[in-house]
Design a protein around this motif. Structure first.
Motif, PDB file in Angstrom:
ATOM      1  N   VAL A 134      34.942  28.785 -11.695  1.00  6.65           N
ATOM      2  CA  VAL A 134      34.674  28.396 -13.072  1.00  6.65           C
ATOM      3  C   VAL A 134      36.053  28.047 -13.659  1.00  6.65           C
ATOM      4  CG1 VAL A 134      32.965  30.108 -13.407  1.00  6.65           C
ATOM      5  CG2 VAL A 134      35.251  30.573 -13.579  1.00  6.65           C
ATOM      6  N   ALA A 135      36.745  27.238 -12.733  1.00  6.54           N
ATOM      7  CA  ALA A 135      38.117  26.441 -13.268  1.00  6.54           C
ATOM      8  C   ALA A 135      37.937  25.096 -13.938  1.00  6.54           C
ATOM      9  CB  ALA A 135      39.117  26.621 -12.303  1.00  6.54           C
ATOM     10  N   TRP A 136      37.465  25.020 -15.319  1.00 10.67           N
ATOM     11  CA  TRP A 136      36.835  23.863 -15.810  1.00 10.67           C
ATOM     12  C   TRP A 136      38.032  23.368 -16.502  1.00 10.67           C
ATOM     13  CZ3 TRP A 136      36.722  21.689 -20.584  1.00 10.67           C
ATOM     14  CH2 TRP A 136      36.186  20.551 -20.571  1.00 10.67           C
ATOM     15  N   HIS A 137      38.280  21.735 -16.153  1.00  8.09           N
ATOM     16  CA  HIS A 137      39.356  21.182 -16.776  1.00  8.09           C
ATOM     17  C   HIS A 137      38.772  20.067 -17.743  1.00  8.09           C
ATOM     18  CE1 HIS A 137      41.354  22.560 -13.267  1.00  8.09           C
ATOM     19  NE2 HIS A 137      42.355  22.174 -13.632  1.00  8.09           N
ATOM     20  N   GLY A 138      39.643  20.185 -19.115  1.00  8.54           N
ATOM     21  CA  GLY A 138      39.075  19.226 -20.126  1.00  8.54           C
ATOM     22  C   GLY A 138      39.300  19.690 -21.588  1.00  8.54           C
ATOM     23  N   TYR A 139      38.662  19.340 -22.510  1.00  3.00           N
ATOM     24  CA  TYR A 139      38.893  19.645 -23.859  1.00  3.00           C
ATOM     25  C   TYR A 139      37.831  20.466 -23.952  1.00  3.00           C
ATOM     26  CZ  TYR A 139      41.979  15.608 -23.183  1.00  3.00           C
ATOM     27  OH  TYR A 139      42.827  15.040 -22.630  1.00  3.00           O
ATOM     28  N   GLY A 140      38.235  21.956 -24.123  1.00  3.58           N
ATOM     29  CA  GLY A 140      37.202  22.999 -24.067  1.00  3.58           C
ATOM     30  C   GLY A 140      37.381  23.613 -25.517  1.00  3.58           C
ATOM     31  N   MET A 141      36.249  23.913 -25.988  1.00  2.28           N
ATOM     32  CA  MET A 141      36.016  24.398 -27.289  1.00  2.28           C
ATOM     33  C   MET A 141      35.478  25.954 -27.396  1.00  2.28           C
ATOM     34  SD  MET A 141      37.150  22.376 -29.691  1.00  2.28           S
ATOM     35  CE  MET A 141      36.203  22.558 -31.418  1.00  2.28           C
ATOM     36  N   GLY A 142      34.167  25.939 -27.350  1.00  7.25           N
ATOM     37  CA  GLY A 142      33.434  27.339 -27.619  1.00  7.25           C
ATOM     38  C   GLY A 142      33.029  27.487 -26.163  1.00  7.25           C
ATOM     39  N   VAL A 143      32.811  28.958 -26.036  1.00  4.59           N
ATOM     40  CA  VAL A 143      32.181  29.604 -24.897  1.00  4.59           C
ATOM     41  C   VAL A 143      31.255  30.835 -25.278  1.00  4.59           C
ATOM     42  CG1 VAL A 143      34.212  31.180 -24.683  1.00  4.59           C
ATOM     43  CG2 VAL A 143      32.712  30.577 -22.590  1.00  4.59           C
ATOM     44  N   SER A 144      30.091  30.930 -24.635  1.00  5.68           N
ATOM     45  CA  SER A 144      29.138  32.289 -24.993  1.00  5.68           C
ATOM     46  C   SER A 144      28.475  32.525 -23.562  1.00  5.68           C
ATOM     47  CB  SER A 144      28.330  31.515 -26.108  1.00  5.68           C
ATOM     48  OG  SER A 144      27.185  30.314 -25.593  1.00  5.68           O
ATOM     49  N   ALA A 145      28.258  33.774 -23.722  1.00  5.90           N
ATOM     50  CA  ALA A 145      27.341  34.348 -22.518  1.00  5.90           C
ATOM     51  C   ALA A 145      25.982  34.839 -22.822  1.00  5.90           C
ATOM     52  CB  ALA A 145      28.262  35.342 -22.031  1.00  5.90           C
ATOM     53  N   GLY A 146      25.170  34.411 -21.990  1.00  5.39           N
ATOM     54  CA  GLY A 146      23.868  34.923 -22.033  1.00  5.39           C
ATOM     55  C   GLY A 146      22.987  34.904 -20.627  1.00  5.39           C
ATOM     56  N   ASP A 147      22.104  35.771 -20.264  1.00  2.18           N
ATOM     57  CA  ASP A 147      21.172  35.274 -19.229  1.00  2.18           C
ATOM     58  C   ASP A 147      20.045  34.696 -19.608  1.00  2.18           C
ATOM     59  OD1 ASP A 147      20.068  35.739 -16.696  1.00  2.18           O
ATOM     60  OD2 ASP A 147      19.667  38.115 -17.123  1.00  2.18           O
ATOM     61  N   TYR A 148      20.224  33.417 -19.516  1.00  2.00           N
ATOM     62  CA  TYR A 148      19.223  32.572 -19.673  1.00  2.00           C
ATOM     63  C   TYR A 148      18.009  32.326 -18.770  1.00  2.00           C
ATOM     64  CZ  TYR A 148      20.378  28.927 -16.007  1.00  2.00           C
ATOM     65  OH  TYR A 148      20.629  28.325 -14.900  1.00  2.00           O
ATOM     66  N   ASN A 149      18.264  32.952 -17.720  1.00  2.00           N
ATOM     67  CA  ASN A 149      17.089  32.859 -16.450  1.00  2.00           C
ATOM     68  C   ASN A 149      16.656  34.236 -16.322  1.00  2.00           C
ATOM     69  OD1 ASN A 149      19.461  33.794 -15.231  1.00  2.00           O
ATOM     70  ND2 ASN A 149      19.231  32.274 -13.308  1.00  2.00           N
ATOM     71  N   ASN A 150      16.912  35.221 -17.126  1.00  2.00           N
ATOM     72  CA  ASN A 150      16.456  36.488 -16.783  1.00  2.00           C
ATOM     73  C   ASN A 150      16.547  37.124 -15.603  1.00  2.00           C
ATOM     74  OD1 ASN A 150      15.966  36.784 -19.614  1.00  2.00           O
ATOM     75  ND2 ASN A 150      13.892  35.951 -19.462  1.00  2.00           N
ATOM     76  N   ASP A 151      17.563  36.954 -14.788  1.00  2.00           N
ATOM     77  CA  ASP A 151      17.958  37.450 -13.601  1.00  2.00           C
ATOM     78  C   ASP A 151      18.656  38.676 -13.503  1.00  2.00           C
ATOM     79  OD1 ASP A 151      20.219  36.358 -13.819  1.00  2.00           O
ATOM     80  OD2 ASP A 151      20.421  35.204 -11.947  1.00  2.00           O
ATOM     81  N   GLY A 152      19.129  38.989 -14.718  1.00  2.62           N
ATOM     82  CA  GLY A 152      20.043  40.272 -14.874  1.00  2.62           C
ATOM     83  C   GLY A 152      21.395  40.083 -14.753  1.00  2.62           C
ATOM     84  N   TRP A 153      21.782  38.831 -14.596  1.00  2.00           N
ATOM     85  CA  TRP A 153      23.308  38.481 -14.329  1.00  2.00           C
ATOM     86  C   TRP A 153      23.698  37.470 -15.628  1.00  2.00           C
ATOM     87  CZ3 TRP A 153      25.934  41.338 -10.926  1.00  2.00           C
ATOM     88  CH2 TRP A 153      25.299  41.919 -10.161  1.00  2.00           C
ATOM     89  N   PRO A 154      24.645  37.633 -16.333  1.00  2.00           N
ATOM     90  CA  PRO A 154      24.821  37.106 -17.624  1.00  2.00           C
ATOM     91  C   PRO A 154      25.592  35.539 -17.183  1.00  2.00           C
ATOM     92  CG  PRO A 154      26.523  38.779 -17.440  1.00  2.00           C
ATOM     93  CD  PRO A 154      25.661  38.969 -16.469  1.00  2.00           C
ATOM     94  N   ASP A 155      25.098  34.375 -17.713  1.00  2.00           N
ATOM     95  CA  ASP A 155      25.723  33.390 -17.562  1.00  2.00           C
ATOM     96  C   ASP A 155      26.495  32.650 -18.439  1.00  2.00           C
ATOM     97  OD1 ASP A 155      23.558  32.917 -15.226  1.00  2.00           O
ATOM     98  OD2 ASP A 155      22.079  33.105 -16.884  1.00  2.00           O
ATOM     99  N   LEU A 156      27.162  31.683 -18.478  1.00  2.00           N
ATOM    100  CA  LEU A 156      28.054  31.044 -19.315  1.00  2.00           C
ATOM    101  C   LEU A 156      27.753  29.679 -19.865  1.00  2.00           C
ATOM    102  CD1 LEU A 156      31.565  32.268 -17.465  1.00  2.00           C
ATOM    103  CD2 LEU A 156      30.624  32.902 -19.645  1.00  2.00           C
ATOM    104  N   PHE A 157      27.923  29.494 -20.874  1.00  2.00           N
ATOM    105  CA  PHE A 157      27.863  28.017 -21.564  1.00  2.00           C
ATOM    106  C   PHE A 157      29.175  27.778 -22.279  1.00  2.00           C
ATOM    107  CE2 PHE A 157      27.155  25.281 -24.996  1.00  2.00           C
ATOM    108  CZ  PHE A 157      26.515  24.126 -24.358  1.00  2.00           C
ATOM    109  N   LEU A 158      29.632  26.539 -22.020  1.00  2.00           N
ATOM    110  CA  LEU A 158      31.021  25.921 -22.188  1.00  2.00           C
ATOM    111  C   LEU A 158      30.821  24.808 -23.190  1.00  2.00           C
ATOM    112  CD1 LEU A 158      31.852  27.736 -20.047  1.00  2.00           C
ATOM    113  CD2 LEU A 158      33.451  26.055 -19.466  1.00  2.00           C
TER     114      LEU A 158
END
Length: 586
Positions: A134-158
């Motif tokens: 998850v070493a994303w390079h660029g001009y990062g603003m917000g980040v949020s976590a949520g299990d979008y595919n309901n597999d029990g593991w929290p995912d990340l949106f940047l």
């Protein structure tokens, strides 16, 4: 934003004290008394100590020399999430690689990139960014976590300037970039933040993405008079650029999303949006949408329960254009509906709005009252530029306190490559409808130290029963404020997992009753600024030894009630099952 209502008759601040039962008479006082609140003898003994370096968080924001362009200065945020499900909150931090003058190759080579810190459970963290992918390079603003595919593991949106990123949690300590597969890649722009929420209550998390401005570089010699009556480079003025419409991605339930903002009527085309909050503001159990706009009118969209939203406008009061950044949400006056605090720009004061939903009859009547000055949170904010914020009971006395991180976007006069620093602020809630006291000076030198604050994320990272804070310090080291002394009173923390509802349980409403009082929380409602707080909800219990009841209203529509719960524990509740009481891992 001065009022949100569709009432025909304007109800002013004076009326606030008449229609709001339970407001103590001493709240009605002279302007001087209301605006100048002294630290009291019964103040809590809390110190916020910066332990970032001590615990292994070596995050550094931005690399190089800024060139006075707005995309360089607005970010970034952070998110708390338990990505490996070991019971400890881990930390993800977004970043800006450097000035806009960098080439693509220089951006990729920059040491300033996003970071993921694993919580080791012993008070320390380990940087697992590369291992996790998850070493994303660029001009990062917000980040949020949520299990979008309901597999029990929290995912990340940047949310970024350029392309946004969706990282799928593989459940083995690694993440995979699924942005293109999910249908999110073809939306290039200057995006500020993303908020997870199940707006149609189908059990799948949808995503609202706020857009900022259509930025283009201008001549470095151009200047504009700012709202603070100061000449600043035009490249730092949001008013010089057109707004970017927001996006609503409906979750199709198969790992893909469909952009739906036009159909749902939530594009907010004139916004320059920086924050949004999914929250049930009118207590009908459907998530509504509040948006904080920079240099524009803030918005409240009420969920019509049919996939569309009602833009709540006021025919009796013109909302002012303000520079709004962050959002805090909580039931401060304990009347079982959610109140709102919004951070603003220099000379505008931050705003505190009391929700009148439970006080005014009428199916289509939604009303917020401006209570900024009566509650004592107006004047101390006038000279600040405020960003991340949150309502939390930091001393466990049952009352929601307030934290704000501040920092300028104006360059220093002696060195235009650096931004003006400002102190953070901590307001202690003095008790039921007595207002707040600015207690920054009493919380230790670390808290009051001047920084360039941006995102702020809240969590009990050490599982000791009080809430800690991570702050993104623009151009500097990240700050982890450990709450020392806040757990001298009793507490309860609740972690939910949906089954019929979305697995993250975002949108679930908790009602905890002790004695004659009932307190509410809503999972995922607070959005701070570009950041996400822990989805484990925290309640201060004061001196109460027994919890009368805890009611969970799930997004699916089901309700569960629990009694005889222990205090000073973390409770895990899976939808439809009995709670599991966990030790506090000490």
């Amino acid at each position: 934003m001065r009022m949100i209502t569709i009432a025909v008759i304007f109800i002013g601040v004076t009326t606030f004290f008449v229609i709001k039962p339970g407001i103590a008479p001493h709240v009605i006082r002279s302007t001087a008394q209301r605006l100048h609140r002294l630290i009291l003898n019964d103040q809590p003994n809390i110190e916020f100590k910066n332990v970032a370096a001590k615990v292994g968080i070596d995050f550094k924001h931005f690399n190089g020399t800024r060139t006075n362009q707005i995309p360089e200065d607005m970010g970034s945020g952070a998110a708390w999430l338990d990505y490996d499900k070991d019971g400890w909150q881990d930390l993800f931090v977004s970043n800006i690689s450097g000035p806009l003058t960098l080439s693509k190759e220089e951006v990729q080579q920059s040491p300033a990139h996003s970071r993921l810190y694993h919580n080791n459970g012993d008070g320390s963290f380990t940087d697992v960014t590369e291992k996790a992918g998850v070493a994303w390079h660029g001009y990062g603003m917000g980040v949020s976590a949520g299990d979008y595919n309901n597999d029990g593991w929290p995912d990340l949106f940047l949310a970024n300037r350029g392309h946004n990123v969706l990282y799928k949690n593989n459940g083995d300590g690694t993440f995979t970039d699924r942005t293109k597969d999910a249908g999110l890649y073809d939306f290039e722009g200057f995006w500020s933040d993303g908020r997870w929420g199940d707006y149609d209550r189908d059990g799948n998390l949808d995503l609202y993405v706020t857009g900022y401005v259509k930025y283009q570089k201008m001549s470095g010699g151009d200047f504009k008079l700012s709202r603070a009556n100061r000449l600043v480079p035009v490249m730092l003025s949001p008013e010089a650029f057109h707004a970017v419409p927001n996006l609503l991605f409906h979750n199709n339930g198969d790992g893909t999303f469909t952009e739906n903002s036009l159909k749902a009527e939530v594009m907010n085309t004139g916004g320059r949006s920086l924050s949004s909050s999914w929250c049930d503001y009118n207590n009908d159990r459907w998530p509504d949408l509040l948006i904080a706009n920079d240099v524009g009118q803030n918005k409240l969209y009420i969920n019509r329960k049919n996939g569309t939203f009602l833009d709540v406008k006021s025919p009796s009061y013109k909302m002012q254009s303000r520079g709004s950044m962050g959002i805090a949400v909580g039931d401060v006056d304990e009347d079982l509906d959610m109140d709102v605090y919004i951070t603003n720009w220099f000379n505008e004061k931050n705003d505190f709005f009391i929700n009148q939903t439970n006080r005014i009859s009428g199916e289509q009547l939604y009303h917020f009252i401006d209570a900024t000055d009566p509650y004592g949170v107006g004047k101390p904010s006038i000279k600040m530029i405020a960003w991340g914020t949150g309502f939390y009971d930091f001393d466990n006395d049952t009352q929601l306190d307030l934290f704000i991180t501040n920092g300028s976007t104006n360059p220093q006069e002696q060195d235009s490559t650096k931004l003006v620093t400002m102190p953070n602020q901590f307001y202690w809630n003095k008790g039921f409808n007595k207002g707040f006291t600015d207690m920054t000076a009493a919380c230790g030198n670390d808290l009051s130290k001047k920084i360039v604050g941006r995102g702020a994320a809240f969590a009990d990272y050490d599982n000791d029963g009080d809430v800690d804070i991570f702050v993104v310090n623009h151009g500097g080291k990240g700050i982890l404020f450990q709450n020392n002394g806040g757990n001298k009173k009793n507490w309860l923390e609740v972690a939910l997992e949906g089954t019929q509802s979305n697995r993250s349980a975002i949108g679930a409403r908790l009602r905890l009753s002790i004695g004659d009082h009932t307190y509410i929380r809503e999972i995922g409602a607070q959005s701070s600024y570009l950041s996400q707080n822990s989805l484990t909800e925290h309640f201060g219990l004061g001196d109460y030894q027994n919890i009368d009841s805890l009611v969970v209203q799930w997004p699916s529509g089901s309700t569960q009630q629990f009694t005889d719960l222990p205090v000073n524990k973390i409770i895990n509740i899976k939808e439809g099952e009995k709670p599991i009481s966990m030790n506090n891992y000490q």
